[in-house]
Structure formats: C-alpha cells, structure tokens
Design an enzyme around this catalytic site. Sequence first.
Site, PDB file in Angstrom:
ATOM      1  N   GLY A 135       0.815  -1.209   0.000  1.00 29.89           N
ATOM      2  CA  GLY A 135       0.000   0.000   0.000  1.00 29.89           C
ATOM      3  C   GLY A 135       0.851   1.262   0.000  1.00 29.89           C
ATOM      4  N   TYR A 136       1.395   1.611  -1.151  1.00 31.32           N
ATOM      5  CA  TYR A 136       2.251   2.794  -1.282  1.00 31.32           C
ATOM      6  C   TYR A 136       1.568   3.903  -2.091  1.00 31.32           C
ATOM      7  CZ  TYR A 136       6.660   0.833   0.613  1.00 31.32           C
ATOM      8  OH  TYR A 136       7.642   0.332   1.422  1.00 31.32           O
ATOM      9  N   SER A 137       1.405   3.678  -3.399  1.00 36.84           N
ATOM     10  CA  SER A 137       0.939   4.732  -4.309  1.00 36.84           C
ATOM     11  C   SER A 137      -0.462   5.218  -3.966  1.00 36.84           C
ATOM     12  CB  SER A 137       0.951   4.229  -5.755  1.00 36.84           C
ATOM     13  OG  SER A 137       2.261   3.933  -6.176  1.00 36.84           O
ATOM     14  N   SER A 169      -1.002  -3.999  -6.483  1.00 41.72           N
ATOM     15  CA  SER A 169      -0.961  -5.304  -7.147  1.00 41.72           C
ATOM     16  C   SER A 169      -1.529  -6.402  -6.248  1.00 41.72           C
ATOM     17  CB  SER A 169       0.487  -5.667  -7.516  1.00 41.72           C
ATOM     18  OG  SER A 169       1.042  -4.698  -8.368  1.00 41.72           O
ATOM     19  N   GLU A 252      13.562  -4.384  -3.335  1.00 46.89           N
ATOM     20  CA  GLU A 252      12.599  -4.702  -4.382  1.00 46.89           C
ATOM     21  C   GLU A 252      13.282  -5.114  -5.676  1.00 46.89           C
ATOM     22  OE1 GLU A 252       8.511  -2.831  -6.315  1.00 46.89           O
ATOM     23  OE2 GLU A 252       9.895  -1.517  -5.264  1.00 46.89           O
ATOM     24  N   GLU A 378      10.483   9.245 -14.395  1.00 49.77           N
ATOM     25  CA  GLU A 378      10.752  10.627 -13.983  1.00 49.77           C
ATOM     26  C   GLU A 378      11.263  10.680 -12.549  1.00 49.77           C
ATOM     27  OE1 GLU A 378       8.003  10.656 -17.383  1.00 49.77           O
ATOM     28  OE2 GLU A 378       8.089   9.552 -15.502  1.00 49.77           O
TER      29      GLU A 378
END
Length: 396
Positions: A135-137, A169, A252, A378
């Site tokens: 649960g990051y983005s 994911s 990762e 980026e």
Amino acid sequence: MTQDNTDTAAGDAEFRAEIRDWLAENLSGEFRGLRGLGGSGREHEAFEERLAWDRHLAANNWTCLGWPVQYGGRAASLARQVIFHEEYARAEAPGRVSHIGEELLGPTLLAFGTEEQKQRFLPGVKSVTELWCQGYSEPGAGSDLAAVSTTARLEGDEWIIDGHKVWTSLAHLADWCFVVARTEPGSARHRGLSYLLVPMKQPGIEVRPIVQLTGTAEFNEVFFDGARTAADLVVGAPGEGWRTAMGTLAVERGVSTVGQQIRFARELSDLEAVATETGVITDPLIADRFDKAWIGLRVMRASAVRTLAGATEGAASGTANSAPISKLLWAHWHRNVGELAMDVLGPAGLLSPEGDLDRWQRLFLFSRADTIYGGSSEVQRNILAERVLGLPRQAR
C-alpha cells in the site's frame, strides 16, 4: 544470450545442479502445464494452480532461501539466491504468487521488525499461507511516496486508517497489506509517516479492480474507511516509516532481477524466431533493433552483477543508489521490445480474431506501463540527480 553462471564458491555448482534437477522432476504431473504461466501482466493465469505450486516449493524448502535458518530459511549466500532465480527462469517455472511477501515484506521485517512481528508473520510468508500486497501509491502521490495523504490515528490499542491507495498489485487476493500512512497530523513530506501491517479482510476496506489495456485486472484501488490494525503492528518506530519504506524499496530490485533478465532473453529469442520465420529479420532496421536489444540485455546483466557484488561486499549505499538505474534500464528496454514486437507482426498485430490478445499483443500493451509502475522513470531520474549526483532539487 550466452549463459553466465555465478558459481564462484565451493558447492555452488552442486547447488545449481540440485535446484535444476528438482525443477525438472517437479514441473511434471499436476504442475506440468504451469510452465511459462503467470508474471507481470499475466497474474490471472492459473492462479490457484500457481498458489499450489508455491506451497509445494515451500514444503520442499525452496522459499525464502536467504533468510536466517531460525526463521525458516537456508541462510543461502547471495550467489546461491541468484543461482536459484537463474535456474527457476531457465526451467520456465511459473510466476510466483508470493513475491510481495517473500521478496519485499519478509526482508523488511528481518531488518526492521520486532521479534514478535517476525514470529507472527514470517511463518505465513515462508509457507505461502498468507499473501501480501503493498500500500504505497495514491491518486495524488503516484511514485512520490513522501506525498501520501492516507492517515492513521492511534485510538487505544488500534490504529484507525482512512485513505485511498491505487495500483495495488494483487490486493483482491491478499490477506495483508503493508501500508505507508501519515500518523502525525500536520507533518509533511517524509516526516510523520508510519509503516503499518493491515489485515485486508475487514469491513473498513474496499478493493476495486482496475481493468488494464490488456483486459485483465491485477492492479486495484484500495479504500480505507475506518480500517483497523493492532497498535503493535507498526514496523519501526511510529513516525519513522519513511526509513522502513525505503528499506523495502531497496530490496525490491534484488536477486530476482537476474531471473527476470533470463526471462527477457527467452522472450527476445522467441520474438526473433518469429521475425526470422516471417522474413522480417531481413529488414536492416529490424535487425539493428534486435542487435541493440541483445546489447541492452548484456548491459543489464553487467549492471546487476556489479550491484549484487557491491551488496556482497557491504556497499549498502552504492546498492541503494543503483536501484533507480536498474529500474530505468529494464523498464525502457522492455517497453522497446514491446514496440519491436508490433513492428515484427505488422498489420496482423492489430487484429484479434479469437477475441483475446496473443502473447505479443499482451506484451506490447502491458509494457506501456513498465516505465510507470514500481517507480516512474521521472522519479527515478530525480533520485539519481538529487541524491547521487547532488544536483539542485526539482521545484515542487
């Protein structure tokens, strides 16, 4: 692509033979049909069967090889972990459903977790009886992890979580999620974040699949509306979640990338066979792109070996700095191969007579996201510019 073995220490060659023979023997019978299935963009393929395969690996002590023996691992050297991933890829063994737990959450707990957290969660990761998601983005943050706005407040013996994560994911299949949330009101950027372990099967969590260009949905939106987790399920100190989250990102892109490169080589070789069969390979521009793709694989291999050698020698900072380079290399390489596949197929690549995408169409469509997920290009370039080269920070 030539075979580059990493057998340097005594016993490495025997270990390679052991895993190669085991895979040859066990990718048979009920598991024979799993060869080549699963992986990025294809997580929908034979999920239950691949889950059974992962548990079969665990029962035979082929999961979590690098973990300490006391936590169920083999304490395998970095070289032997690489050997495992190389042979796994060469055997066309199926994509692992437990990657996030084994490759991300497990090493993070070993580095930052309490003994109670290790005893509680590592056995489930090792045995593949509990699946994890990340649960990051967030919709307003993307790859800028320091900009997360999901909040968590401590009430008694529980954290109460509210917010919205995206591109998560396998969230629809996961039992647990490691969530980066803002736990200090008024904090900004990387300060005041905490790394929480949150059960997914509860009323305060809603998972909505995101249908991709490929028609499948392995990514999800996750909504937290008063979701709860125990007060002691914070990894690292409350408010210091940035450090823990960066630790997860550092692992990762580890040893599994070597196996990824072998899968890439097989993919490119198969595409070259298509180009040869159709005669397209005689086009000098197409042939030149294949040559550049093979060279790109060699560059990725050299970069990975150098990075892993640095990790073996304890050069942690150099390894962390190499992670953005690794992501940039493989993401743009793979996206270019997807474009090459469409040019090899020509007008036929625009058709789907059976109503489903073929291998090369799926590769092209899914690889469009390679430069975005897992840290956009980026953001990776900004990290290299600001943290490695010392250039002025981008105006925000």
